[in-house]
Scaffold this active site. Structure first.
Site, PDB file in Angstrom:
ATOM      1  N   SER A 229       0.847  -1.198   0.000  1.00  0.00           N
ATOM      2  CA  SER A 229       0.000   0.000   0.000  1.00  0.00           C
ATOM      3  C   SER A 229       0.878   1.243   0.000  1.00  0.00           C
ATOM      4  O   SER A 229       1.628   1.486   0.959  1.00  0.00           O
ATOM      5  CB  SER A 229      -0.889   0.013   1.239  1.00  0.00           C
ATOM      6  OG  SER A 229      -1.452   1.302   1.375  1.00  0.00           O
TER       7      SER A 229
ATOM      8  N   HIS B 119      -1.249  -1.258  -4.221  1.00  0.00           N
ATOM      9  CA  HIS B 119      -2.512  -0.924  -3.561  1.00  0.00           C
ATOM     10  C   HIS B 119      -2.564   0.584  -3.334  1.00  0.00           C
ATOM     11  O   HIS B 119      -1.657   1.172  -2.742  1.00  0.00           O
ATOM     12  CB  HIS B 119      -2.595  -1.692  -2.241  1.00  0.00           C
ATOM     13  CG  HIS B 119      -3.909  -1.586  -1.546  1.00  0.00           C
ATOM     14  ND1 HIS B 119      -4.999  -2.334  -1.919  1.00  0.00           N
ATOM     15  CD2 HIS B 119      -4.320  -0.815  -0.504  1.00  0.00           C
ATOM     16  CE1 HIS B 119      -6.027  -2.040  -1.122  1.00  0.00           C
ATOM     17  NE2 HIS B 119      -5.633  -1.108  -0.264  1.00  0.00           N
TER      18      HIS B 119
ATOM     19  N   ASP C  90      -4.777   3.636  -1.872  1.00  0.00           N
ATOM     20  CA  ASP C  90      -5.858   3.941  -0.922  1.00  0.00           C
ATOM     21  C   ASP C  90      -6.400   5.349  -1.102  1.00  0.00           C
ATOM     22  O   ASP C  90      -5.708   6.323  -0.824  1.00  0.00           O
ATOM     23  CB  ASP C  90      -5.319   3.814   0.514  1.00  0.00           C
ATOM     24  CG  ASP C  90      -5.118   2.382   0.929  1.00  0.00           C
ATOM     25  OD1 ASP C  90      -6.059   1.586   0.782  1.00  0.00           O
ATOM     26  OD2 ASP C  90      -4.008   2.051   1.396  1.00  0.00           O
TER      27      ASP C  90
ATOM     28  N   MET D 255      -9.013   8.150   0.091  1.00  0.00           N
ATOM     29  CA  MET D 255      -9.827   8.509   1.267  1.00  0.00           C
ATOM     30  C   MET D 255     -10.378   9.914   1.093  1.00  0.00           C
ATOM     31  O   MET D 255      -9.657  10.814   0.665  1.00  0.00           O
ATOM     32  CB  MET D 255      -8.952   8.479   2.518  1.00  0.00           C
ATOM     33  CG  MET D 255      -8.275   7.150   2.751  1.00  0.00           C
ATOM     34  SD  MET D 255      -7.243   7.232   4.219  1.00  0.00           S
ATOM     35  CE  MET D 255      -6.574   5.572   4.221  1.00  0.00           C
TER      36      MET D 255
ATOM     37  N   HIS E 243      -8.392   1.178  -3.957  1.00  0.00           N
ATOM     38  CA  HIS E 243      -9.322   0.913  -2.852  1.00  0.00           C
ATOM     39  C   HIS E 243      -9.993   2.238  -2.507  1.00  0.00           C
ATOM     40  O   HIS E 243      -9.377   3.118  -1.914  1.00  0.00           O
ATOM     41  CB  HIS E 243      -8.511   0.341  -1.667  1.00  0.00           C
ATOM     42  CG  HIS E 243      -9.297   0.132  -0.420  1.00  0.00           C
ATOM     43  ND1 HIS E 243      -8.690  -0.029   0.814  1.00  0.00           N
ATOM     44  CD2 HIS E 243     -10.634   0.057  -0.192  1.00  0.00           C
ATOM     45  CE1 HIS E 243      -9.625  -0.204   1.742  1.00  0.00           C
ATOM     46  NE2 HIS E 243     -10.805  -0.144   1.156  1.00  0.00           N
TER      47      HIS E 243
ATOM     48  N   MET F 202     -12.132   4.413  -0.487  1.00  0.00           N
ATOM     49  CA  MET F 202     -12.796   4.623   0.810  1.00  0.00           C
ATOM     50  C   MET F 202     -13.488   5.973   0.737  1.00  0.00           C
ATOM     51  O   MET F 202     -13.093   6.936   1.396  1.00  0.00           O
ATOM     52  CB  MET F 202     -11.754   4.565   1.932  1.00  0.00           C
ATOM     53  CG  MET F 202     -11.251   3.155   2.197  1.00  0.00           C
ATOM     54  SD  MET F 202      -9.709   3.133   3.119  1.00  0.00           S
ATOM     55  CE  MET F 202      -8.549   3.324   1.765  1.00  0.00           C
TER      56      MET F 202
ATOM     57  N   MET G  13     -11.761  -5.936   5.292  1.00  0.00           N
ATOM     58  CA  MET G  13     -10.918  -5.004   6.055  1.00  0.00           C
ATOM     59  C   MET G  13     -10.572  -5.647   7.394  1.00  0.00           C
ATOM     60  O   MET G  13     -11.461  -6.101   8.124  1.00  0.00           O
ATOM     61  CB  MET G  13     -11.656  -3.683   6.313  1.00  0.00           C
ATOM     62  CG  MET G  13     -11.781  -2.766   5.115  1.00  0.00           C
ATOM     63  SD  MET G  13     -10.231  -2.301   4.310  1.00  0.00           S
ATOM     64  CE  MET G  13      -9.271  -1.594   5.647  1.00  0.00           C
TER      65      MET G  13
ATOM     66  N   PHE H 171      -6.432   4.624   8.224  1.00  0.00           N
ATOM     67  CA  PHE H 171      -5.033   4.879   8.565  1.00  0.00           C
ATOM     68  C   PHE H 171      -4.191   3.623   8.376  1.00  0.00           C
ATOM     69  O   PHE H 171      -4.694   2.514   8.561  1.00  0.00           O
ATOM     70  CB  PHE H 171      -4.920   5.335  10.034  1.00  0.00           C
ATOM     71  CG  PHE H 171      -5.760   6.543  10.329  1.00  0.00           C
ATOM     72  CD1 PHE H 171      -5.279   7.819  10.068  1.00  0.00           C
ATOM     73  CD2 PHE H 171      -7.055   6.399  10.818  1.00  0.00           C
ATOM     74  CE1 PHE H 171      -6.073   8.945  10.299  1.00  0.00           C
ATOM     75  CE2 PHE H 171      -7.860   7.517  11.056  1.00  0.00           C
ATOM     76  CZ  PHE H 171      -7.364   8.793  10.789  1.00  0.00           C
ATOM     77  N   GLY H 172      -2.937   3.834   8.038  1.00  0.00           N
ATOM     78  CA  GLY H 172      -1.982   2.734   8.013  1.00  0.00           C
ATOM     79  C   GLY H 172      -1.480   2.488   9.429  1.00  0.00           C
ATOM     80  O   GLY H 172      -1.738   3.280  10.345  1.00  0.00           O
TER      81      GLY H 172
ATOM     82  N   ASP I 292      -6.718  -6.430   4.293  1.00  0.00           N
ATOM     83  CA  ASP I 292      -6.074  -5.117   4.310  1.00  0.00           C
ATOM     84  C   ASP I 292      -6.121  -4.522   5.708  1.00  0.00           C
ATOM     85  O   ASP I 292      -7.198  -4.283   6.249  1.00  0.00           O
ATOM     86  CB  ASP I 292      -6.838  -4.221   3.304  1.00  0.00           C
ATOM     87  CG  ASP I 292      -6.241  -2.838   3.153  1.00  0.00           C
ATOM     88  OD1 ASP I 292      -5.132  -2.595   3.674  1.00  0.00           O
ATOM     89  OD2 ASP I 292      -6.891  -2.009   2.486  1.00  0.00           O
ATOM     90  N   GLY I 293      -4.914  -4.292   6.258  1.00  0.00           N
ATOM     91  CA  GLY I 293      -4.820  -3.663   7.565  1.00  0.00           C
ATOM     92  C   GLY I 293      -4.134  -4.565   8.573  1.00  0.00           C
ATOM     93  O   GLY I 293      -4.610  -5.653   8.859  1.00  0.00           O
TER      94      GLY I 293
HETATM   95  C1  DX5 Z   1      -6.320   1.438   5.685  1.00  0.00           C
HETATM   96  C2  DX5 Z   1      -5.888   1.194   4.257  1.00  0.00           C
HETATM   97  C3  DX5 Z   1      -4.775   0.242   4.173  1.00  0.00           C
HETATM   98  C4  DX5 Z   1      -3.492   0.677   4.835  1.00  0.00           C
HETATM   99  C5  DX5 Z   1      -2.816  -0.540   5.346  1.00  0.00           C
HETATM  100  O1  DX5 Z   1      -7.438   2.235   5.693  1.00  0.00           O
HETATM  101  O2  DX5 Z   1      -6.958   0.710   3.475  1.00  0.00           O
HETATM  102  O3  DX5 Z   1      -4.538  -0.174   2.838  1.00  0.00           O
HETATM  103  O4  DX5 Z   1      -2.641   1.377   3.985  1.00  0.00           O
HETATM  104  O5  DX5 Z   1      -1.735  -0.187   6.122  1.00  0.00           O
HETATM  105  P1  DX5 Z   1      -1.013  -1.195   7.111  1.00  0.00           P
HETATM  106  O6  DX5 Z   1      -0.548  -2.352   6.300  1.00  0.00           O
HETATM  107  O7  DX5 Z   1       0.104  -0.368   7.687  1.00  0.00           O
HETATM  108  O8  DX5 Z   1      -2.029  -1.598   8.163  1.00  0.00           O
HETATM  109 ZN    ZN Z   2      -6.539  -0.242   1.485  1.00  0.00          ZN
END
Ligand code: DX5
Ligand code: ZN
Length: 218
Positions: free
Chosen positions: A7, A32, A34, A36, A65, A67, A136, A142-143, A174-175
């Site tokens: 990601s 990937h 993301d 948002m 992805h 969101m 999810m 957030f990562g 994911d996550g």
């Molecule tokens: C979270 C995202 C993820 C995120 C994953 O909302 O959809 O794709 O980047 O990050 P990690 O692998 O650090 O949990």
């Molecule tokens: Zn994601």
């Protein structure tokens, strides 16, 4: 075959090209991406403009992805920008079947994502309309968050539902995916592993990716 999707939310944005190269050279299957909107999730990331630049450069497909609320407003733009997979949240649209069909009609693979608390029943009546289901494993936004372990049961239930219906859609998680959590996710039935902080924080991203892919050979 286990697929790995770094990601780029966890990439160094000032050195994005190098981080895209890192993913490709590590043997990743998808990038990937993301998106948002500050409404569906409490954070804002990046949109279709940056995706266009990334997709034009990347030798591996971009897995977008979304969101975002009412994703149907933007799927055409993301397809035109070069996304290969477009995943929308079941919770974000009133017309899930319509948006999944739209994604396929644009020549992309259609994905449907489920937040941790959303039951798998949300996809029962659209089973033939998607190519990927994203479970999810954290609340999106957030990562670097910790995996919510109850989602393992959901991955198992999704795998069962797909098998019972003779479908080959991919299950993406994911996550909070890391070397520590990946084995149980694969054992539960995941076949695409998204990794943000674990991939970009890895000392050796190539070895990290290879070790995740190896889980599918066990
Ligand atoms: C979270 C995202 C993820 C995120 C994953 O909302 O959809 O794709 O980047 O990050 P990690 O692998 O650090 O949990
Ligand atoms: Zn994601």
């Amino acid at each position: 075959m286990i697929k790995v999707a770094p990601s780029i939310l966890s990439a160094d944005f000032l050195a994005l090209k190098g981080d895209v190269d890192k993913a490709i050279q590590a043997g990743a299957d998808y990038l990937h991406y993301d998106v948002m909107d500050g409404m569906f999730v409490p954070n804002i990331s990046f949109g279709q403009g940056i995706l266009k630049t990334v997709a034009a450069y990347s030798a591996i497909p971009v897995d977008a992805h979304l969101m975002i609320e009412r994703p149907e407003r933007f799927v055409e733009e993301f397809a035109a920008a070069g996304a290969r997979i477009i995943t929308v949240h079941a919770e974000a649209t009133r017309h899930l079947q319509r948006v999944l069909s739209l994604i396929r009609s644009l020549g992309c693979l259609a994905g449907v994502a489920l937040n941790p608390a959303t039951p798998i029943e949300a996809v029962r009546y659209v089973l033939g309309d998607f190519d990927l289901v994203l479970a999810m494993t954290v609340n999106p936004g957030f990562g670097g968050q910790k995996l919510i372990p109850q989602v393992l049961d959901k991955v198992r239930d999704l795998r069962k539902m797909l098998e019972e219906n003779g479908l080959s859609a991919m299950i993406e998680v994911d996550g909070g995916v890391s070397s520590a959590t990946a084995p149980s996710l694969v054992e539960a039935g995941a076949d695409v592993l998204v990794a943000g902080s674990a991939f970009f924080g890895a000392e050796d991203p190539l070895a990290f990716t290879a070790s995740l892919k190896d889980l599918g050979r066990g």
